[in-house]
Design a protein around this motif. Structure first.
Motif, PDB file in Angstrom:
ATOM      1  N   SER A  51       7.881   8.523   1.866  1.00 28.58           N
ATOM      2  CA  SER A  51       6.968   7.381   1.807  1.00 28.58           C
ATOM      3  C   SER A  51       5.599   7.879   1.371  1.00 28.58           C
ATOM      4  CB  SER A  51       6.897   6.711   3.187  1.00 28.58           C
ATOM      5  OG  SER A  51       6.265   5.441   3.072  1.00 28.58           O
ATOM      6  N   VAL A  52       5.095   7.339   0.293  1.00 31.70           N
ATOM      7  CA  VAL A  52       3.831   7.828  -0.287  1.00 31.70           C
ATOM      8  C   VAL A  52       2.878   6.670  -0.555  1.00 31.70           C
ATOM      9  CG1 VAL A  52       4.878   9.876  -1.350  1.00 31.70           C
ATOM     10  CG2 VAL A  52       4.801   7.749  -2.643  1.00 31.70           C
ATOM     11  N   PRO A  53       1.569   6.939  -0.496  1.00 30.91           N
ATOM     12  CA  PRO A  53       0.607   5.870  -0.800  1.00 30.91           C
ATOM     13  C   PRO A  53       0.793   5.422  -2.256  1.00 30.91           C
ATOM     14  CG  PRO A  53      -0.487   7.784   0.180  1.00 30.91           C
ATOM     15  CD  PRO A  53       0.899   8.198  -0.162  1.00 30.91           C
ATOM     16  N   ASP A 101      10.078   8.424   6.448  1.00 27.78           N
ATOM     17  CA  ASP A 101       9.922   9.641   5.635  1.00 27.78           C
ATOM     18  C   ASP A 101      10.571  10.791   6.385  1.00 27.78           C
ATOM     19  OD1 ASP A 101       8.883  11.988   4.347  1.00 27.78           O
ATOM     20  OD2 ASP A 101       7.163  10.818   3.642  1.00 27.78           O
ATOM     21  N   THR A 138       8.135   3.403  -0.370  1.00 31.07           N
ATOM     22  CA  THR A 138       9.115   4.254   0.289  1.00 31.07           C
ATOM     23  C   THR A 138      10.335   4.380  -0.614  1.00 31.07           C
ATOM     24  OG1 THR A 138       8.255   3.565   2.418  1.00 31.07           O
ATOM     25  CG2 THR A 138      10.369   4.696   2.425  1.00 31.07           C
ATOM     26  N   ASP A 161       2.348  -0.764   5.636  1.00 31.35           N
ATOM     27  CA  ASP A 161       2.173   0.505   6.346  1.00 31.35           C
ATOM     28  C   ASP A 161       3.147   1.541   5.827  1.00 31.35           C
ATOM     29  OD1 ASP A 161       0.232  -0.600   8.175  1.00 31.35           O
ATOM     30  OD2 ASP A 161       1.921  -1.665   9.109  1.00 31.35           O
ATOM     31  N   ARG A 162       2.873   2.780   6.187  1.00 35.17           N
ATOM     32  CA  ARG A 162       3.769   3.852   5.752  1.00 35.17           C
ATOM     33  C   ARG A 162       5.186   3.621   6.279  1.00 35.17           C
ATOM     34  NH1 ARG A 162       2.862   9.085   3.923  1.00 35.17           N
ATOM     35  NH2 ARG A 162       0.656   8.943   4.346  1.00 35.17           N
ATOM     36  N   SER A 210       5.485  -1.592   1.076  1.00 25.46           N
ATOM     37  CA  SER A 210       5.094  -2.049   2.405  1.00 25.46           C
ATOM     38  C   SER A 210       3.601  -1.915   2.642  1.00 25.46           C
ATOM     39  CB  SER A 210       5.866  -1.257   3.475  1.00 25.46           C
ATOM     40  OG  SER A 210       5.640   0.123   3.288  1.00 25.46           O
ATOM     41  N   LYS A 246       0.813  -1.219   0.000  1.00 29.19           N
ATOM     42  CA  LYS A 246       0.000   0.000   0.000  1.00 29.19           C
ATOM     43  C   LYS A 246       0.848   1.270   0.000  1.00 29.19           C
ATOM     44  CE  LYS A 246      -3.893  -2.266   0.250  1.00 29.19           C
ATOM     45  NZ  LYS A 246      -4.218  -2.802  -1.085  1.00 29.19           N
ATOM     46  N   PHE A 247       2.105   1.125   0.403  1.00 27.70           N
ATOM     47  CA  PHE A 247       2.993   2.295   0.453  1.00 27.70           C
ATOM     48  C   PHE A 247       4.281   2.023  -0.299  1.00 27.70           C
ATOM     49  CE2 PHE A 247       0.141   3.170   3.876  1.00 27.70           C
ATOM     50  CZ  PHE A 247      -0.002   4.553   3.845  1.00 27.70           C
ATOM     51  N   ASP A 254       0.585  14.868   0.442  1.00 29.09           N
ATOM     52  CA  ASP A 254       1.445  13.712   0.625  1.00 29.09           C
ATOM     53  C   ASP A 254       2.360  13.517  -0.575  1.00 29.09           C
ATOM     54  OD1 ASP A 254       1.599  12.109   2.730  1.00 29.09           O
ATOM     55  OD2 ASP A 254       0.270  10.546   1.970  1.00 29.09           O
TER      56      ASP A 254
END
Ligand SMILES: Nc1nc2c(c(=O)[nH]1)N[C@H]1C(S)=C(S)[C@@H](COP(=O)(O)O)O[C@H]1N2
Ligand SMILES: [Mo]
Length: 163
Positions: free
Chosen positions: A77-79, A142, A66, A138-139, A136, A63-64, A120
């Motif tokens: 780190s971005v969606p 960053d 980095t 999760d975030r 990853s 989902k993320f 973001d």
């Protein structure tokens, strides 16, 4: 064969390291031969992020994204969803690896970035000297500047480096 310039790992089925030749070998349908057509301030040859995610078989749990630049310890780190279709990786200029002065050997570039800190997915997330992409759940880490003062200081430092 040249040295790997980018590592892609985390939530992917086939983690790998890529050389400039690996980038050049990606299908022409996913190559952007002249980035200046997208942004006159940028130069070089790029591939779509999507094509690289396909190579490593990104998992649906990712989902993320980095973006790591160990050279100057800069990380964003971005969606994944927000950049999936917009991002490209610039890797070559004039038949040579992308020079450091242009953010090489690999530079992450989001086509429709927001102004710095507006979102973001902002201009600050256009990571230069990119050497690792980590996917990853999760975030991730960053350290983009979070206020105007530290942002200005970062830009001053970069301009100092460039001159
Ligand atoms: N590795 C690395 N990438 C970076 C930065 C940095 O300090 N180090 N600064 C970011 C910021 S804050 C911005 S606004 C853009 C600026 O890109 P430019 O210098 O090519 O205009 O790069 C981004 N990428
Ligand atoms: Mo920025």
């Amino acid at each position: 064969m040249s040295e790997p310039i980018l590592k892609i790992d985390g939530e992917v089925q086939h983690p790998r390291e890529m050389t400039v030749e690996d980038f050049a070998a990606i299908d022409a349908a996913f190559q952007i031969p002249d980035v200046s057509q997208i942004d006159p301030k940028r130069k070089g040859v790029a591939v779509t992020l999507e094509s690289v995610l396909a190579l490593v078989a990104a998992k649906t749990t990712a989902k993320f994204l980095t973006l790591h630049a160990s050279t100057d310890d800069f990380h964003a780190s971005v969606p994944l969803e927000a950049v999936r279709e917009q991002a490209i990786l610039i890797y070559q200029f004039n038949g040579e690896p992308l020079p450091l002065a242009a953010g090489g050997p690999v530079r992450f570039y989001i086509r429709d970035f927001a102004a710095c800190q507006a979102d973001d997915v902002d201009e600050c997330a256009n990571v230069k000297f990119l050497d690792r992409i980590e996917l990853s759940v999760d975030r991730g880490f960053d350290n983009r500047p979070t206020d105007e003062e530290s942002h200005e200081e970062l830009h001053r430092r970069q301009e100092g480096d460039a001159s």
